[in-house]
Design an enzyme around this catalytic site. Structure first.
Site, PDB file in Angstrom:
ATOM      1  N   GLY A 280      -8.004   8.191   2.842  1.00  0.00           N
ATOM      2  CA  GLY A 280      -8.321   7.781   1.473  1.00  0.00           C
ATOM      3  C   GLY A 280      -8.369   6.270   1.401  1.00  0.00           C
ATOM      4  CB  CYS A 360       3.767  -3.793 -25.770  1.00  0.00           C
ATOM      5  SG  CYS A 360       2.672  -4.799 -26.749  1.00  0.00           S
ATOM      6  CD  GLU A 361       6.030  -0.099 -21.331  1.00  0.00           C
ATOM      7  OE1 GLU A 361       7.121  -0.250 -20.740  1.00  0.00           O
ATOM      8  OE2 GLU A 361       5.814   0.814 -22.140  1.00  0.00           O
TER       9      GLU A 361
HETATM   10  C1  PLP Z   1      -3.121  11.294  -1.035  1.00  0.00           C
HETATM   11  C2  PLP Z   1      -3.478  12.190   0.064  1.00  0.00           C
HETATM   12  C3  PLP Z   1      -4.320  11.738   1.100  1.00  0.00           C
HETATM   13  C4  PLP Z   1      -4.851  10.336   1.187  1.00  0.00           C
HETATM   14  O1  PLP Z   1      -3.852   9.377   1.333  1.00  0.00           O
HETATM   15  P1  PLP Z   1      -4.295   7.887   1.689  1.00  0.00           P
HETATM   16  O2  PLP Z   1      -3.041   7.110   1.787  1.00  0.00           O
HETATM   17  O3  PLP Z   1      -5.134   7.412   0.570  1.00  0.00           O
HETATM   18  O4  PLP Z   1      -5.041   7.959   2.961  1.00  0.00           O
HETATM   19  C5  PLP Z   1      -4.673  12.639   2.083  1.00  0.00           C
HETATM   20  N1  PLP Z   1      -4.213  13.912   2.061  1.00  0.00           N
HETATM   21  C6  PLP Z   1      -3.406  14.377   1.079  1.00  0.00           C
HETATM   22  C7  PLP Z   1      -2.966  15.777   1.120  1.00  0.00           C
HETATM   23  C8  PLP Z   1      -3.019  13.527   0.058  1.00  0.00           C
HETATM   24  O5  PLP Z   1      -2.207  13.982  -0.903  1.00  0.00           O
END
Ligand code: PLP
Length: 435
Positions: A280, A360-361
């Protein structure tokens, strides 16, 4: 990630995204604004795929890191599968044109409706988090007369000590997955189910994982497990090792793809397993920035505050995870061009300040006690490496419309999400009726 961590760079004291001047862009689209680099997204996806090419893996981009439809589309066109964690993300994946057989669906609380949606779409795997969930998926598949396939999410009890407590998922006291000691019984009970084929193992040990070692430990544990399962007559065809590969929040802070691959590929190369990876942030993190304008500069006693129009409502990572984001003015004198992105920059005449938002935090902080070039009202700041877990976690708290999103590709700019309006804020509150 030594090679071009991203395509945001200073030229004559002026920050560009690819060929686009970010001061001009901000004048055109307003602030706060998320700006993404298509070239960086492509570069990261391709470099990642290349590093792991020996495994011929299915690469499932984690939509939750940055889910804009246009970005999912760009990655689907490069051949990416998708890792989804809700019906909404599954909808995005399908809309983006992803191949359903390359969609994996994770999450501890999938609803009946979401499971039905996944089965009907013909997704590759449900990543299964509990006995009760397996039974539910199998029952829904039976009712629909359409088969499902599952990967058992195993909790390997491995954690990266440097990963923030709120993002560590691989140790045994988190809500995720099934304890590794319970896996054999799970396969004995459900391994021959007629409606949900259980032939895969899934891992996701947290994010970010700052070195290859936790993967190596987790994979070693799981390979022993797979050998045991196979020895007792179970079929395991696929191993999904999850995501968590780091992004460069600082210059060269994270392992290169080659370093991850060098540790991971040899473990899996001769294992007769199809491998799935779920990157990700390593794809999306460096591909986006948040542009924000200085509203006021305020000195109270010892402390100096730079108050900007972005904040925790746009980017919650600093407030929620104590995350570091490099922040620097978009236009600087020659002597203030940053030599790298790091927690401490040593240049003459920097001024220490907290960079805070309008919410406002007390927790609405983007950076604490940060040495910055002097800035004034109206100056534009760039918050770097904001592509992952940025806009997807943005909210309307304090009734502030969410920012615009812009995708830059060479010298082209495309609005990929309109800035929200006040009408958007109340739209769903105007069509109320009796229950
Ligand atoms: C969040 C997540 C990812 C991606 O994580 P990154 O740190 O963005 O690479 C991959 N697999 C699962 C199951 C996740 O929950």
């Amino acid at each position: 990630m030594h090679l071009a961590m991203d395509q945001f760079h200073y030229r004559n004291g002026q920050l560009y995204c690819e060929q686009v001047d970010l001061c001009e862009l901000a004048d055109q689209v307003g602030t706060p604004a998320y700006v993404y680099s298509a070239g960086t997204l492509r570069h990261h996806y391709r470099a990642f795929a290349e590093a792991f090419a020996a495994l011929n893996p299915i690469i499932c981009y984690s939509i939750k890191s940055c889910g804009n439809l246009n970005i999912c589309q760009l990655l689907a066109e490069l051949g990416a599968g998708m890792d989804v964690v809700s019906g909404g993300e599954l909808y995005r994946a399908i809309e983006a044109g992803a191949d359903p057989s390359k969609i994996v669906y994770a999450g501890v609380g999938k609803t009946d409706q979401e499971i039905e949606q996944g089965i009907k779409a013909g997704i590759g795997w449900f990543n299964i988090e509990s006995e009760a969930e397996f039974e539910n998926i199998a029952a829904i598949a039976a009712r629909l007369g359409q088969p499902a396939r599952g990967a058992l999410r195993v909790n390997p009890d491995v954690a990266d000590q440097r990963t923030h407590a709120k993002t560590a998922t691989g140790h045994k006291h988190t809500k995720f997955g099934v304890n590794i000691d319970q896996t054999a019984i799970f396969f004995d009970t459900y391994g021959k189910n007629a409606h949900c084929e259980l032939d895969a193992i899934h891992l996701h040990i947290g994010s970010p994982i700052y070195s290859p070692e936790p993967y190596v430990q987790a994979i070693a544990k799981v390979l022993t497990l797979i050998a045991q399962l196979r020895a007792t007559g179970h079929v395991v065809r696929t191993l999904d090792i999850g995501g968590g590969f780091a992004a460069d929040y600082e210059t060269d802070a994270s392992p290169s793809y080659a370093e991850y691959a060098k540790a991971i590929v040899p473990l899996l190369q001769n294992e007769d397993l199809r491998v799935i990876l779920e990157p990700g942030r390593t794809i999306s993190g460096n591909a986006g920035v948040l542009l924000s304008r200085v509203q006021y500069v305020k000195q109270t006693g010892e402390k100096r505050f730079v108050i900007v129009d972005g904040g925790m409502h746009n980017l919650i990572r600093p407030a929620m995870y104590d995350a570091f984001h490099f922040i620097w003015p978009v236009r600087v004198d020659a002597r203030h061009v940053p030599p790298k992105r790091a927690q401490e920059i040593h240049l003459p005449d920097l001024v220490r300040a907290d960079v805070v938002g309008p919410i406002c935090e007390t927790g609405d902080v983007l950076a604490r006690d940060r040495a910055l070039p002097p800035v004034d009202r109206g100056d534009l700041l760039c918050i770097f490496t904001a592509g992952a877990y940025g806009m997807v976690m943005a909210s309307n708290y304090n009734s502030i419309p969410r920012p615009i999103e812009v995708l830059v590709d060479c010298n082209n700019t495309k609005i990929i999400r309109q800035r929200e309006s006040y009408m958007d804020l109340v739209a769903h509150e105007k069509c109320t009726g009796s229950v």
